[in-house]
Design a protein around this motif. Sequence first.
Motif, short mmCIF file in Angstrom:
data_model
loop_
_atom_site.label_atom_id
_atom_site.label_comp_id
_atom_site.label_asym_id
_atom_site.label_seq_id
_atom_site.Cartn_x
_atom_site.Cartn_y
_atom_site.Cartn_z
N ASN A 13 0.83 -1.22 0.00
CA ASN A 13 0.00 0.00 0.00
C ASN A 13 0.86 1.27 0.00
O ASN A 13 0.61 2.21 0.77
CB ASN A 13 -0.95 0.00 1.20
CG ASN A 13 -2.09 0.99 1.03
OD1 ASN A 13 -2.46 1.33 -0.09
ND2 ASN A 13 -2.61 1.49 2.14
N VAL A 14 1.87 1.29 -0.86
CA VAL A 14 2.73 2.48 -0.99
C VAL A 14 2.74 2.93 -2.45
O VAL A 14 2.56 2.12 -3.36
CB VAL A 14 4.17 2.21 -0.51
CG1 VAL A 14 4.19 1.86 0.95
CG2 VAL A 14 4.86 1.12 -1.33
N GLY A 15 2.95 4.21 -2.64
CA GLY A 15 3.03 4.76 -3.99
C GLY A 15 4.43 5.28 -4.26
O GLY A 15 5.30 4.58 -4.77
N LYS A 16 4.66 6.55 -3.89
CA LYS A 16 5.97 7.17 -4.08
C LYS A 16 6.89 6.68 -2.97
O LYS A 16 6.77 7.09 -1.81
CB LYS A 16 5.81 8.69 -4.04
CG LYS A 16 6.99 9.45 -4.57
CD LYS A 16 6.70 10.94 -4.62
CE LYS A 16 7.91 11.69 -5.16
NZ LYS A 16 7.70 13.14 -5.13
N ALA A 17 7.80 5.78 -3.31
CA ALA A 17 8.57 5.10 -2.25
C ALA A 17 10.05 5.02 -2.58
O ALA A 17 10.45 4.88 -3.74
CB ALA A 17 8.02 3.69 -2.04
N HIS B 138 7.16 7.27 1.26
CA HIS B 138 7.38 6.09 2.10
C HIS B 138 8.83 5.60 1.99
O HIS B 138 9.47 5.76 0.94
CB HIS B 138 6.44 4.95 1.71
CG HIS B 138 5.03 5.17 2.12
ND1 HIS B 138 4.14 5.87 1.34
CD2 HIS B 138 4.34 4.79 3.23
CE1 HIS B 138 2.96 5.91 1.95
NE2 HIS B 138 3.05 5.27 3.10
N LEU B 139 9.29 5.01 3.07
CA LEU B 139 10.61 4.38 3.10
C LEU B 139 10.41 2.88 3.30
O LEU B 139 9.84 2.47 4.31
CB LEU B 139 11.46 4.97 4.22
CG LEU B 139 12.80 4.29 4.50
CD1 LEU B 139 13.72 4.37 3.27
CD2 LEU B 139 13.49 4.91 5.71
N VAL B 140 10.85 2.09 2.33
CA VAL B 140 10.74 0.63 2.41
C VAL B 140 12.15 0.07 2.59
O VAL B 140 13.00 0.22 1.71
CB VAL B 140 10.08 0.04 1.15
CG1 VAL B 140 9.99 -1.48 1.26
CG2 VAL B 140 8.70 0.66 0.93
#
Length: 206
Positions: free
Chosen positions: A147-151, A190-192
């Motif tokens: 559920n992340v977009g710009k990551a 987001h940071l993955v």
Amino acid sequence: MPTVAVLNTAGQQVSELQLSDKIFGAPVRLDLMHQVVLQYLAARRAGTHKVKNRAAVSGGGRKPWRQKGTGRARQGSIRAPQWKGGGVVFGPTPRSYAFSVPKKVRRLALYSALSSKVAEGKIIVLDELQLNQPKTKEMVSVLKNLNVGKALIVDGEKKEPIYLSSRNIPGVKYMEAAGINVYELLRHDHLVLTKDAVAKVEEVFA
């Protein structure tokens, strides 16, 4: 110490992980992050701008008319700055825009950026991230599960299949932990991180 859930690529929680309080639980210093981002962007500037001054413009070696007796203002060259086609005064010349920031400031700014992601709940830790072959569709599916977009995706070491699978996805950047920086952290929502990346960050930047 901040504790975050560890997910698999399907988005399911498999365990929990305690993060370093020094790195992921530091006070958020906006002033330091701003300073480091400015330095990063300044160092990226090419600085190749250049204009021609009167010495660099072709022609103008001869005095256009004699000094006295014509009634006109005295002139020494048709390439002087006041002439059409003349040289430019005080124009930009090639130079470096880079400036230095103390190492301690850079380190604290990085702690601030990482801590801000934890505080905002914008950090995701994966148990592992593996792809057998480059496949953008699979990478998009993984991001959708999380559920992340710009990551910003950070791994312990750069894996070619993942890099090739993610480089064509808008708003997504993949990098190894040793190259993590404040600018990229703030630029992405987001940071993955993989567990390997967390260990690497805590080892290199502690």
